[in-house]
Design a protein around this motif. Structure first.
Motif, PDB file in Angstrom:
ATOM      1  N   CYS A 106       0.826  -1.201   0.000  1.00  0.00           N
ATOM      2  CA  CYS A 106       0.000   0.000   0.000  1.00  0.00           C
ATOM      3  C   CYS A 106       0.864   1.256   0.000  1.00  0.00           C
ATOM      4  N   PHE A 107       0.376   2.287  -0.666  1.00  0.00           N
ATOM      5  CA  PHE A 107       1.032   3.594  -0.775  1.00  0.00           C
ATOM      6  C   PHE A 107       2.312   3.545  -1.615  1.00  0.00           C
ATOM      7  N   THR A 108       2.416   2.549  -2.488  1.00  0.00           N
ATOM      8  CA  THR A 108       3.541   2.475  -3.422  1.00  0.00           C
ATOM      9  C   THR A 108       2.993   2.334  -4.844  1.00  0.00           C
ATOM     10  N   TRP A 109       3.882   2.506  -5.835  1.00  0.00           N
ATOM     11  CA  TRP A 109       3.522   2.363  -7.236  1.00  0.00           C
ATOM     12  C   TRP A 109       4.479   1.386  -7.911  1.00  0.00           C
ATOM     13  N   ASN A 110       3.913   0.553  -8.754  1.00  0.00           N
ATOM     14  CA  ASN A 110       4.727  -0.323  -9.593  1.00  0.00           C
ATOM     15  C   ASN A 110       5.265   0.526 -10.745  1.00  0.00           C
ATOM     16  N   LYS A 111       6.559   0.872 -10.686  1.00  0.00           N
ATOM     17  CA  LYS A 111       7.129   1.785 -11.672  1.00  0.00           C
ATOM     18  C   LYS A 111       7.299   1.145 -13.043  1.00  0.00           C
TER      19      LYS A 111
END
Length: 795
Positions: free
Chosen positions: A303-308
Motif C-alpha cells: 500500500c502507498f507504493t507504485w509499480n514503476k
C-alpha cells in the motif's frame, strides 16, 4: 438462542423486582433487588435509549456509531410511579416499566401498543469468554413486518428470518447467504401501518430472530457487550429511518463527479491499458468520470507504493487523465506487507501500531502481498498516522479518491476468514478483543482514510468507498456490496440490497454492475446498467477472470444502450444531487422501497423489485432474460410513463412494455424534474440552461426542489448554495408554478427551459411575474429567466 418459560425459573438470568429509581441529566435509572439497572434516556420525543447493567455498574458509555462517542442531547422526561409500574411520558409516546421484572411497553399517544417486551431483557454468563451473553425478546403480534439490517441478500421483508451480523468476506455469495460484508444492527418493525425502529448498538457478533423460532417473538442478542438499544417511533417509516440516520450521522455532500459513472476492473494495468480504456469512453461518447486502479498498481501489493514498471510516472498519468475528465481512484487495503525495507511497515513497527495477539506477538495473516501485519484502526494515534500516509498519492500525485477493500478484516487461508478472537485492540482507550472490535474495524479504517483524503484533497471534497461497514459509516464513506456474481439472480439481489441499505441509513451505495465474478451476457449487462444508473453509486466492476466487462465488449447494441442510460444519469444529475442534499441535510433515504414510499397500502409490504428514486421517479428493472416487458405495481396516485408520456392511474398492477433498450420508468404527477445537458464528465461544459420537465397534476399543490452549489468545495456550508423550491398548482385551464430561491450561490446559467407534459389544454398565454413571454411551439418548451416568482400558463 433458546427462549422458553423454563428460563423464568432461573432468577440469575432475569431482572428482579425494582427497589428504587433515580433521575438525573435526562436519564432515569431503575434498580432491581438483584442489582440489574435499566437506564432509560429520552433523547427526543420519539427517540429513547434503553441500557441494561447486570452488576450494578455500566461500562464506559462509548459508541463508534454515534459522533463524539455517545448522544449529547437529552429530553427531560416526566416519570410517574403507579402501583405495579412506572410510566415515562413524552409528547408522542408513553413507556411503562413493570416493577416485578423491568418489562417495558411503549405506546403511542392513542394508547396503541407499539413495542412490548416478551421475556424482555435476560442474560447468561459466558464461561468461555467471560462477561455476559445479552438477550432481548419482544412480543411480535401476528402481521408485524420487519425491514432493514443492511446488505442482506434476501427478501426485503425479513419476517421468518434469523440474521447474523459479522462482517465477512463472502466471495461470490449467493441469495439468502448470511452474514456478508456489513454489520448494521438496525431494523424497522411495522404493525397496522405503525412503524418503529430498533438499533442494537453492540459491536460484537449480533443475531436477530424475526419470528423464526417462535412466531410471536422477535429477539436480538450478542455474546458480549451490553444490552444497549435505541427505540425510534414513527409512525411513518421514513421518519424512523430519518431519526436513526440523525443519531448515527449524516454524510457531507460528495463532489458532483462522484455521482457520475465510474469504471473499474481487477485490474487495469499498465498505463497503456488505462489510457486505452479512458480513450475508448471518449471515442464512443459514453460519459464517465472516474477510472479505478486495483491492487496491481502497487509495487508488490504494498500500500502507498507504485509499480514503476506499469506506471513509471503516476503523477503525469493522473494529470493527463484529469485533463480528459477522469478522476483517478486507487485501492488501499489494511494488510501491510512484512518487509524491512518497506517504509510504511517500518514506521508502524517503530510506533507499535500493528494489532497484537493476546499473549504479545503481532497479528500475522496472509492477504494479497503475502504475510502481513494489520494497523489497529481503533487506536486514534494509528488513525492519525494512517491519514498522513495519503499525502503523496493525494496531494502530490493527484489521486481524487480511495477505495478500501478487504477491511472486514479479510484473511486468506484460515477457516474464519478473519483475525482470531484473541487479537487485542485499543478501542479508543478501552482495550478489548477482536470479538468486540471486528465489526467496526472496516469503518474505522474508512474513517482514517476519509480524514487523510479530506486533509490532502482540500479545498475539494473527499471521495471514499468501503466494502465493510458498521452503523455510522455513512459519515465517512460510500460503499458497494462486495463480490457479487454475473447472474440474473444477482441482478435481483443488487436491487434489493440497495433498497435495504437506503432503509438502513447508508444511501450512498451501489453494486458491481454486471457482476464481479464470472461474465455476464450482453443482455444481462444491459439490464444491469439500466438498474445501476438509478443507484446512488454507479460503477461497473469485474474480476476480469472471465473476460473484459467494458460496455464495448458486448457489441454495438449494448454500447448504444449503455450510452443512452448513462447519458440519462448525467441529465438527471441535478435531481440526483438534490436527492443527496436531502439525505445529507435531512436524513431522507435516497432510494425508497415501495413500503417506505407508501406503507398505508398493504400491496407494497412485500414488493421487492420496484423503488422510488428520490421522491418522484418510480423505477422497476427487468430482471429476467428475453423479456419484452413485465407486470409491475404502480403505487397509489397518478403517474406518467417516462418514455411514452402516457398518464397512468396507480394502485394496481399492469403490464409495461420494456424491450432490451428500455426500463419501466414512471414520474409522479405534479413533479418538476430538473435536467442538465449531457456531458462526457462533470465540468466538461458550462451549464447554460436548466431544463425543467413539468408533469401536470390537477388539484393539490405538489412541491419539487432543486439544490445546486459549486459542485465541489465547502463554500456551500457558508451559504453559497442555491435551493429552488417549486410549487405546482394545476387547474383545468391553467397551471401556476411558484418559485422560492434560498442561498447565495449564483448559478452559471441565466435561463430555465420548461417543458410541460400532460397539459389538458393548449397553451394560449404565458406570464412570468405578470409579463408575457413567447412559447417555442417547435420544441414545445418555453424559456424564462431563472429568477422568477410566478409562472402562469393558461389556455
Amino acid at each position: 438462542m433458546i427462549i422458553n418459560t423454563e428460563l423464568k425459573q432461573n432468577h440469575n438470568l432475569f431482572p428482579g423486582k425494582v427497589i428504587s429509581f433515580s433521575q438525573e441529566e435526562g436519564k432515569v435509572n431503575f434498580l432491581t433487588n438483584n442489582e440489574v439497572i435499566l437506564q432509560v434516556t429520552v433523547l427526543k420525543d420519539s427517540v429513547v435509549r434503553f441500557r441494561y447493567a447486570t452488576d450494578n455498574n455500566f461500562e464506559k458509555d462509548f459508541s463508534y456509531a454515534i459522533e463524539n462517542g455517545s448522544p449529547k442531547e437529552y429530553f427531560d422526561a416526566k416519570v410517574e410511579e403507579h402501583e405495579n409500574q412506572y410510566s415515562i411520558h413524552t409528547n408522542t409516546i408513553k413507556i411503562t416499566i413493570q416493577k416485578d421484572d423491568l418489562g417495558t411497553t411503549i405506546y403511542d399517544h392513542h394508547d396503541n401498543v407499539i413495542c412490548k417486551d416478551d421475556l424482555g431483557f435476560h442474560w447468561e454468563q459466558s464461561y468461555e469468554h467471560g462477561g455476559n451473553i445479552v438477550k432481548m425478546s419482544k412480543h411480535a403480534p401476528l402481521g408485524e413486518l420487519y425491514y432493514g439490517l443492511g446488505d442482506k441478500p434476501m427478501h426485503l421483508n425479513l419476517k421468518g428470518k434469523r440474521i447474523e451480523n459479522w462482517a465477512t468476506d463472502q466471495y461470490a455469495f449467493s441469495k439468502d447467504q448470511d452474514p456478508l460484508y456489513k454489520s448494521i444492527p438496525f431494523y424497522i418493525g411495522m404493525y397496522e401501518q405503525r412503524a418503529y425502529g430498533i438499533f442494537f448498538d453492540n459491536t460484537f457478533r449480533t443475531f436477530f430472530d424475526f419470528c423464526k423460532e417462535r412466531r410471536d417473538v422477535t429477539s436480538f442478542w450478542a455474546p458480549g457487550g451490553e444490552m444497549n438499544y435505541y427505540f425510534f417511533h414513527g409512525p411513518n417509516m421514513q421518519d424512523v429511518v430519518t431519526q436513526y440516520t440523525d443519531l448515527t450521522g449524516k454524510p457531507e455532500l460528495p463532489p458532483l463527479w462522484a455521482l457520475g459513472y465510474h469504471q473499474c476492473k481487477w485490474s487495469y494495468y499498465p498505463e497503456k491499458e488505462v489510457k486505452e480504456i479512458t480513450s475508448k469512453f471518449r471515442e464512443l461518447k459514453i460519459p464517465c468520470d472516474a477510472i479505478y486502479l486495483d491492487i496491481d498498481y502497487m509495487d508488490g501489493f504494498r500500500c502507498f507504493t507504485w509499480n514503476k514498471e506499469y506506471f513509471p510516472d503516476p503523477k503525469r498519468m493522473v494529470a493527463e487523465l484529469a485533463e480528459d475528465g477522469f478522476k483517478t481512484i486507487v485501492i488501499i487495503d489494511p494488510g501491510i506487507k512484512i518487509d524491512k525495507e518497506y517504509w510504511v511497515y517500518k514506521e508502524a513497527i517503530e510506533k507499535d501500531y500493528f494489532c497484537r495477539r493476546a499473549d504479545g506477538p503481532l497479528m500475522r495473516g496472509k492477504v494479497w502481498p503475502g504475510e502481513c501485519y494489520f494497523p489497529d484502526f481503533t487506536n486514534p494515534e494509528v488513525r492519525e498516522w494512517w491519514s498522513d500516509l495519503f499525502k503523496e498519492i493525494i496531494d502530490e500525485i493527484g489521486v481524487k479518491g480511495v477505495w478500501n477493500d478487504m477491511n472486514e478484516p479479510a484473511i486468506m487461508e484460515v477457516p474464519s476468514k478473519t483475525f482470531p478472537d484473541d487479537v487485542r485492540h485499543d478501542y479508543d482507550g478501552q482495550p478489548c478483543s477482536h470479538r468486540k472490535a471486528h465489526n467496526i474495524y472496516g469503518t474505522q479504517m474508512a474513517r482514517a482514510t476519509y480524514n487523510g483524503v479530506r486533509k490532502f484533497v482540500y479545498p475539494h471534497r473527499p471521495f471514499i468507498i468501503t466494502r465493510s461497514a458498521y452503523s455510522g459509516a455513512q459519515r465517512f464513506t460510500s460503499s458497494w456490496m462486495g463480490d457479487n456474481v454475473a447472474t440474473w439472480e444477482h441482478l435481483w439481489v443488487a436491487n434489493v440490497q440497495m433498497q435495504r441499505m437506503s432503509m438502513s441509513g447508508m444511501s450512498f451505495t451501489g453494486s458491481d454492475i454486471g457482476g464481479f465474478a464470472e461474465h455476464p451476457s450482453g443482455e444481462l449487462y444491459a439490464r444491469w446498467i439500466q438498474l445501476g444508473v438509478f443507484h446512488p453509486f454507479c460503477r461497473t466492476h469485474s474480476s476480469g477472470d472471465h473476460g473484459d466487462q467494458e460496455p464495448w465488449t458486448f457489441g454495438e447494441e449494448v454500447i448504444n444502450i449503455t450510452r443512452k442510460f448513462v447519458e440519462l444519469r448525467y441529465q438527471l444529475l441535478p435531481y440526483l444531487y438534490t436527492m443527496f442534499w436531502e439525505y445529507a441535510e435531512e436524513g431522507i433515504p435516497m432510494l425508497k422501497p415501495l413500503v417506505l414510499f407508501d406503507q398505508s397500502d398493504s400491496q407494497t409490504h412485500y414488493k421487492t423489485d420496484e423503488f422510488i428514486f428520490g421522491n418522484q421517479i418510480l423505477v422497476c428493472p427487468i430482471q429476467e432474460p428475453n423479456s419484452k416487458g413485465r407486470r409491475m405495481f404502480i403505487p397509489k396516485g397518478h403517474w406518467y410513463n417516462y418514455w411514452t408520456r402516457e398518464f397512468v392511474k396507480g394502485g394496481m398492477e399492469r403490464w409495461v412494455d420494456a424491450d432490451i433498450d428500455s426500463i419501466p420508468l414512471f414520474i409522479k404527477e405534479g413533479a418538476i424534474i430538473p435536467k442538465y445537458p449531457i456531458q462526457q464528465y462533470v465540468g466538461e461544459k458550462r451549464i447554460e440552461e436548466l431544463r425543467l420537465e413539468v408533469y401536470y397534476k390537477l388539484g393539490n399543490t405538489e412541491t419539487s426542489r432543486v439544490y445546486e452549489d459549486a459542485q465541489d468545495g465547502y463554500d456551500y456550508t457558508k451559504g453559497e448554495y442555491s435551493l429552488r423550491s417549486f410549487s405546482l398548482t394545476g387547474k383545468e385551464t391553467e397551471v401556476i408554478i411558484e418559485q422560492i430561491v434560498e442561498g447565495n450561490y449564483i448559478t452559471e446559467y441565466e435561463t430555465i427551459r420548461v417543458e410541460c407534459i400532460g397539459l389538458p389544454f393548449t397553451i394560449g398565454k404565458i406570464e412570468v411575474d405578470g409579463v408575457m413571454v413567447p412559447f417555442d411551439t417547435e420544441n414545445n418548451t418555453l424559456v424564462i429567466p431563472k429568477v422568477f416568482a410566478k409562472l402562469h400558463l393558461t389556455s
